[in-house]
Design a protein around this motif. Structure first.
Motif, PDB file in Angstrom:
ATOM      1  N   UNK A   1     -33.796  50.071  55.397  1.00 15.92           N
ATOM      2  CA  UNK A   1     -34.141  48.710  55.818  1.00 15.92           C
ATOM      3  C   UNK A   1     -35.643  48.551  56.010  1.00 15.92           C
ATOM      4  N   UNK A   2     -36.330  49.617  56.453  1.00 19.37           N
ATOM      5  CA  UNK A   2     -37.785  49.535  56.611  1.00 19.37           C
ATOM      6  C   UNK A   2     -38.465  49.296  55.265  1.00 19.37           C
ATOM      7  N   UNK A   3     -38.019  49.990  54.238  1.00 21.91           N
ATOM      8  CA  UNK A   3     -38.591  49.776  52.907  1.00 21.91           C
ATOM      9  C   UNK A   3     -38.268  48.364  52.429  1.00 21.91           C
ATOM     10  N   UNK A   4     -37.069  47.912  52.739  1.00 20.12           N
ATOM     11  CA  UNK A   4     -36.675  46.538  52.401  1.00 20.12           C
ATOM     12  C   UNK A   4     -37.628  45.537  53.070  1.00 20.12           C
ATOM     13  N   UNK A   5     -37.968  45.777  54.335  1.00 21.72           N
ATOM     14  CA  UNK A   5     -38.909  44.903  55.045  1.00 21.72           C
ATOM     15  C   UNK A   5     -40.296  44.941  54.399  1.00 21.72           C
ATOM     16  N   UNK A   6     -40.717  46.120  53.920  1.00 24.25           N
ATOM     17  CA  UNK A   6     -42.003  46.214  53.227  1.00 24.25           C
ATOM     18  C   UNK A   6     -41.997  45.391  51.947  1.00 24.25           C
ATOM     19  N   UNK A   7     -40.912  45.489  51.177  1.00 26.43           N
ATOM     20  CA  UNK A   7     -40.815  44.680  49.955  1.00 26.43           C
ATOM     21  C   UNK A   7     -40.815  43.188  50.295  1.00 26.43           C
ATOM     22  N   UNK A   8     -40.075  42.807  51.333  1.00 26.53           N
ATOM     23  CA  UNK A   8     -40.056  41.393  51.734  1.00 26.53           C
ATOM     24  C   UNK A   8     -41.456  40.917  52.110  1.00 26.53           C
TER      25      UNK A   8
ATOM     26  N   UNK B   1     -46.176  53.136  48.878  1.00 22.46           N
ATOM     27  CA  UNK B   1     -46.656  54.351  48.210  1.00 22.46           C
ATOM     28  C   UNK B   1     -46.660  55.537  49.178  1.00 22.46           C
ATOM     29  N   UNK B   2     -47.111  55.310  50.395  1.00 24.58           N
ATOM     30  CA  UNK B   2     -47.162  56.392  51.381  1.00 24.58           C
ATOM     31  C   UNK B   2     -45.767  56.891  51.735  1.00 24.58           C
ATOM     32  N   UNK B   3     -44.768  56.044  51.593  1.00 25.04           N
ATOM     33  CA  UNK B   3     -43.406  56.422  51.931  1.00 25.04           C
ATOM     34  C   UNK B   3     -42.668  57.172  50.844  1.00 25.04           C
ATOM     35  N   UNK B   4     -43.277  57.335  49.685  1.00 26.15           N
ATOM     36  CA  UNK B   4     -42.612  58.048  48.594  1.00 26.15           C
ATOM     37  C   UNK B   4     -42.530  59.540  48.896  1.00 26.15           C
ATOM     38  N   UNK B   5     -41.385  60.130  48.626  1.00 22.26           N
ATOM     39  CA  UNK B   5     -41.181  61.571  48.769  1.00 22.26           C
ATOM     40  C   UNK B   5     -41.258  62.164  47.371  1.00 22.26           C
ATOM     41  N   UNK B   6     -42.441  62.637  47.005  1.00 21.21           N
ATOM     42  CA  UNK B   6     -42.650  63.113  45.633  1.00 21.21           C
ATOM     43  C   UNK B   6     -41.922  64.426  45.355  1.00 21.21           C
ATOM     44  N   UNK B   7     -41.646  65.201  46.388  1.00 21.83           N
ATOM     45  CA  UNK B   7     -40.892  66.443  46.176  1.00 21.83           C
ATOM     46  C   UNK B   7     -39.446  66.146  45.827  1.00 21.83           C
ATOM     47  N   UNK B   8     -38.795  65.343  46.638  1.00 24.18           N
ATOM     48  CA  UNK B   8     -37.383  65.027  46.393  1.00 24.18           C
ATOM     49  C   UNK B   8     -37.214  63.918  45.368  1.00 24.18           C
ATOM     50  N   UNK B   9     -38.203  63.033  45.262  1.00 24.23           N
ATOM     51  CA  UNK B   9     -38.099  61.897  44.346  1.00 24.23           C
ATOM     52  C   UNK B   9     -38.452  62.210  42.919  1.00 24.23           C
ATOM     53  N   UNK B  10     -39.150  63.308  42.702  1.00 24.88           N
ATOM     54  CA  UNK B  10     -39.476  63.766  41.355  1.00 24.88           C
ATOM     55  C   UNK B  10     -40.181  62.724  40.499  1.00 24.88           C
ATOM     56  N   UNK B  11     -39.697  62.602  39.279  1.00 25.75           N
ATOM     57  CA  UNK B  11     -40.329  61.722  38.294  1.00 25.75           C
ATOM     58  C   UNK B  11     -40.266  60.255  38.721  1.00 25.75           C
ATOM     59  N   UNK B  12     -39.173  59.859  39.367  1.00 26.03           N
ATOM     60  CA  UNK B  12     -39.061  58.461  39.810  1.00 26.03           C
ATOM     61  C   UNK B  12     -40.146  58.139  40.835  1.00 26.03           C
ATOM     62  N   UNK B  13     -40.357  59.025  41.793  1.00 28.42           N
ATOM     63  CA  UNK B  13     -41.399  58.799  42.799  1.00 28.42           C
ATOM     64  C   UNK B  13     -42.776  58.747  42.145  1.00 28.42           C
ATOM     65  N   UNK B  14     -43.005  59.593  41.155  1.00 25.65           N
ATOM     66  CA  UNK B  14     -44.290  59.588  40.444  1.00 25.65           C
ATOM     67  C   UNK B  14     -44.496  58.265  39.701  1.00 25.65           C
ATOM     68  N   UNK B  15     -43.442  57.768  39.054  1.00 23.86           N
ATOM     69  CA  UNK B  15     -43.548  56.500  38.320  1.00 23.86           C
ATOM     70  C   UNK B  15     -43.773  55.332  39.280  1.00 23.86           C
ATOM     71  N   UNK B  16     -43.092  55.366  40.423  1.00 18.05           N
ATOM     72  CA  UNK B  16     -43.316  54.306  41.413  1.00 18.05           C
ATOM     73  C   UNK B  16     -44.741  54.360  41.953  1.00 18.05           C
ATOM     74  N   UNK B  17     -45.253  55.560  42.212  1.00 20.33           N
ATOM     75  CA  UNK B  17     -46.638  55.694  42.691  1.00 20.33           C
ATOM     76  C   UNK B  17     -47.611  55.115  41.654  1.00 20.33           C
ATOM     77  N   UNK B  18     -47.348  55.400  40.384  1.00 24.02           N
ATOM     78  CA  UNK B  18     -48.204  54.850  39.316  1.00 24.02           C
ATOM     79  C   UNK B  18     -48.120  53.332  39.268  1.00 24.02           C
TER      80      UNK B  18
END
Length: 137
Positions: free
Chosen positions: A29-36, A73-90
Motif C-alpha cells: 500500500x505504501x508503494x501504491x501511495x507513492x504511485x498515487x 527507486x529507493x524502495x527497489x530490492x535489486x537482489x530479490x527483484x533481479x532484472x525487473x528491479x533493474x528495468x524499473x530503476x532504469x
C-alpha cells in the motif's frame, strides 16, 4: 495571511488522514501511495504549466522527481527483484531525466510522456495488490 478556522480544521483533518494512511499501510500500500502521489504531481504540474504558473509547475515536478528517486527507486530490492528491479530503476532514472528537461523547457509533452510511462506500471502494481477471486480481501 489569515486562514479561517474552518479551513485550518479541514487542513488538519486532511493531514491526519494522510498520516494515518501511511502509518497503517502495508508495504504494498505504501508503494501504491507513492504511485498515487506521483500521478497527482504530474497532473498538477501539467495544469500549472497550462495556467502559466511556473512556480507551481516547478514545485510539482520536483515533488514527482523526489517520489521517483527517494520513494519508488529507493524502495527497489535489486537482489530479490533481479532484472525487473533493474528495468524499473532504469525507467525511473529516465523519467527523472525527462522531468528535469520538462521543467527546464516548460514542456507539457514531456510531462505527458512521463505520465504515460508510469501509468501502466502504477496500474500493474494496483492489480497485483488486489485479492484473487476466492481469496479474502
Amino acid at each position: 495571511m489569515y486562514t479561517p478556522p474552518s479551513l485550518r480544521a479541514a487542513m488538519a483533518y486532511k493531514n491526519v488522514g494522510a498520516q494515518s494512511s501511511v502509518e497503517f499501510a502495508s508495504p504494498h500500500q505504501l508503494i501504491d501511495l507513492l504511485f498515487d502521489g506521483l500521478v497527482v504531481a504530474l497532473t498538477s504540474a501539467r495544469g500549472a504549466l497550462q495556467r502559466g504558473d511556473m512556480a507551481a509547475k516547478g514545485v510539482q515536478i520536483m515533488r514527482a522527481v523526489r517520489l521517483l528517486n527517494e520513494g519508488l527507486k529507493a524502495g527497489l530490492d535489486k537482489e530479490r527483484g533481479g532484472a525487473l528491479a533493474e528495468r524499473l530503476a532504469s525507467l525511473y532514472d529516465y523519467c527523472i531525466e525527462r522531468l528535469t528537461l520538462a521543467n527546464a523547457r516548460n514542456d507539457g509533452e514531456i510531462l505527458a510522456e512521463v505520465a504515460a510511462l508510469i501509468a501502466p506500471v502504477a496500474q500493474g502494481w494496483k492489480e497485483i495488490g488486489r485479492p484473487s477471486v476466492g481469496q479474502p480481501a
